[in-house]
Design a protein around this motif. Structure first.
Motif, short mmCIF file in Angstrom:
data_model
loop_
_atom_site.label_atom_id
_atom_site.label_comp_id
_atom_site.label_asym_id
_atom_site.label_seq_id
_atom_site.Cartn_x
_atom_site.Cartn_y
_atom_site.Cartn_z
N GLU A 1 -17.31 -22.16 -76.10
CA GLU A 1 -18.58 -22.21 -75.73
C GLU A 1 -19.44 -22.15 -77.09
OE1 GLU A 1 -22.09 -22.25 -73.35
OE2 GLU A 1 -20.01 -22.36 -72.95
N ASP B 1 -14.15 -18.44 -78.39
CA ASP B 1 -14.73 -19.04 -77.11
C ASP B 1 -15.19 -20.54 -77.67
OD1 ASP B 1 -15.96 -19.83 -74.78
OD2 ASP B 1 -16.81 -17.71 -74.45
N SER C 1 -19.15 -20.35 -63.12
CA SER C 1 -19.93 -20.42 -64.33
C SER C 1 -19.52 -21.65 -65.24
CB SER C 1 -19.64 -19.16 -65.04
OG SER C 1 -20.36 -19.24 -66.38
N ASP C 2 -18.51 -22.30 -65.12
CA ASP C 2 -17.83 -23.40 -66.16
C ASP C 2 -18.65 -24.64 -65.44
OD1 ASP C 2 -16.50 -21.95 -67.72
OD2 ASP C 2 -14.62 -22.26 -66.55
N PRO D 1 -14.47 -17.40 -62.21
CA PRO D 1 -15.17 -17.84 -63.41
C PRO D 1 -15.36 -19.50 -63.44
CG PRO D 1 -12.82 -17.53 -63.80
CD PRO D 1 -12.74 -17.11 -62.32
N ARG E 1 -22.45 -13.77 -58.57
CA ARG E 1 -22.77 -12.39 -59.57
C ARG E 1 -23.31 -11.27 -58.79
NH1 ARG E 1 -25.11 -15.96 -64.75
NH2 ARG E 1 -23.03 -16.47 -65.57
N TYR F 1 -25.25 -11.82 -72.32
CA TYR F 1 -24.25 -13.08 -72.54
C TYR F 1 -22.83 -12.20 -71.94
CZ TYR F 1 -20.72 -16.47 -73.33
OH TYR F 1 -19.76 -17.47 -73.25
N PHE F 2 -22.58 -10.97 -72.66
CA PHE F 2 -21.30 -10.42 -72.47
C PHE F 2 -21.42 -9.83 -70.86
CE2 PHE F 2 -19.28 -6.07 -72.40
CZ PHE F 2 -17.76 -6.51 -72.51
N ASN G 1 -20.89 -12.49 -68.41
CA ASN G 1 -19.40 -12.88 -68.79
C ASN G 1 -18.30 -11.95 -67.69
OD1 ASN G 1 -17.64 -14.83 -69.59
ND2 ASN G 1 -16.84 -13.57 -71.25
N ASP H 1 -18.81 -12.60 -64.25
CA ASP H 1 -18.02 -13.80 -63.68
C ASP H 1 -16.44 -13.53 -63.73
OD1 ASP H 1 -20.42 -15.12 -63.52
OD2 ASP H 1 -20.11 -15.87 -65.75
N ILE H 2 -16.18 -12.70 -64.84
CA ILE H 2 -14.47 -12.42 -64.89
C ILE H 2 -14.21 -11.49 -63.47
CG2 ILE H 2 -12.75 -11.18 -66.11
CD1 ILE H 2 -14.20 -12.36 -68.55
#
Length: 397
Positions: free
Chosen positions: A74, A72, A156-157, A153, A368, A140-141, A144, A147-148
């Motif tokens: 990130e 990633d 989030s970016d 997504p 979210r 974090y997961f 994520n 977001d997915i």
């Protein structure tokens, strides 16, 4: 993903290099074949503690190095936080343990703390064992996944981009505030030094001119006496040089009609008389104009004392050097004033970026929350199909 693994002098492994294929790789073996040793070596790469028992018998150190690819992006934020180099193609982590009990870690050949390895592990590797799943408990997961699942997504970016811009500008503001505060703490001192030099009204080359005038005034009486004496020697009515030249001219004139060469001598004497007459006149005028001026001498002495004091205080050699120091102090004072203006401008930028971050955060949070409700419903339906119709799943954001 883990692309390759190098192990040297670790427990029972003398030297091992494993190149892993893309996508899915499996390592199998019966009990005692060494699978757990490989997991232990991987544990070193994710920041787990180790002691000298991990070193193979008779060796002075062990080394474990892993090369990771396809991670990633990130990960760059973690590397930046620890001032480590980022390579978009691969990340290499190396761990060394010496027989003396010292442990060292490297990320892309730069020394790194174990905390950095632990944070990087979230992006590089996830070790699953019986009764444990690391990712499901990682916030974090979890975020994520939301977001997915939302299908957006990019929100989030966009938030991350806005947050980085805000933190970068905020850091610039904090650094500028610190610099201005440090400069402002010595502002009074700088102002005092600047005003001391400014009020001196220094002129380039002034010291040399004053020293020459001081010498002239100090010896004014001697100079006047000798100028007058020189004038007298040239202009005296009985024995002066000009009178002698006049008499020589008369003598030559008396023989000029029967000694033709006398004309040339007379011409030269007349030129000398004119030149010496000018000199005598100038000497007389200078002697008359020159006088002893104690007030002016005291003024010059006081001025030179001030200049010499400033030269000594500021470690300078000339008044020109003092002028350069004064100008530099003026520039530093101006930069302090300008720094205050820059702070005001940066504060405005930070406020604007902060508002942008808050707006994007609100949008991301709302999405979210909607995604969390969708995940709750989907998981409940799926678990019902698995024979758990009474299950209730709730996601709290």
């Amino acid at each position: 993903m883990l692309a390759s693994l190098h192990i040297a002098n670790y427990v029972l492994i003398d030297n091992l290099d494993i190149e892993l294929a893309p996508n899915f790789s499996v390592i199998t073996g019966e009990t005692g074949a060494g699978k757990s040793i490989l997991l232990g070596a991987l544990g070193l790469l994710i920041g787990q503690r180790a002691d000298t028992s991990a070193i193979a018998p008779g060796k002075d150190r062990c080394v474990v190095e892993g090369r990771f690819t396809g991670f990633d992006p990130e990960i760059e934020t973690v590397l930046d936080r620890y001032d480590l180099d980022f390579d978009a193609e691969e990340c290499v982590i190396r761990r060394e343990i010496s027989a003396k009990g010292k442990s060292r870690a490297f990320v892309n050949d730069s020394p790194a703390p174990l905390t950095a390895l632990r944070e990087l592990s979230d992006f590089l590797i996830d070790i699953h064992s019986q009764h444990k799943n690391l990712l499901l408990g990682d916030s974090y997961f979890q975020l994520n996944v939301l977001d997915i699942y939302s299908g957006k997504p990019e929100l989030s970016d966009a938030y991350r981009t806005a947050y980085r811009a805000y933190m970068t500008k905020k850091k610039q503001l904090e650094e500028l505030r610190a610099a201005v505060a440090a400069a402002d703490s010595e502002r009074d001192y700088l102002q005092f030094r600047y005003e001391q030099l400014e009020n001196a009204h220094l002129l380039s080359g002034e010291e040399t001119q004053l020293q020459e005038e001081q010498q002239r005034l100090t010896h004014a009486l001697d100079i006047k006496r000798e100028l007058s004496r020189s004038y007298a020697l040239m202009s005296d009515d009985e024995q002066g040089l000009l009178l002698g030249l006049h008499r020589a001219d008369d003598a030559l004139a008396s023989i000029e009609k029967y000694y033709p060469d006398a004309s040339a001598y007379r011409q030269r004497l007349q030129e000398m008389r004119i030149e010496m007459g000018d000199i005598a006149s100038d000497l007389g005028r200078r002697a008359d104009d020159l006088s002893y001026e104690p007030e002016r001498l005291a003024e010059i002495t006081e001025r030179l004392d001030l200049i010499h004091s400033l030269l000594h205080r500021y470690g300078a050699d000339t008044t020109q050097a003092l002028i350069a120091i004064r100008d530099e102090l003026g520039e530093r004072l101006a930069s302090i004033t300008a720094g205050a203006d820059d702070i005001a401008r940066l504060e405005g930028d930070v406020r604007a970026l902060h508002q942008d971050v808050l707006a994007r955060a609100a949008e991301l949070t709302a999405e979210r929350l909607r995604s969390a409700e969708a995940v709750e419903e989907a998981l409940s339906r799926t678990l019902s199909l698995l024979g758990m119709p009474q299950v209730r799943f709730s996601a709290a954001v």
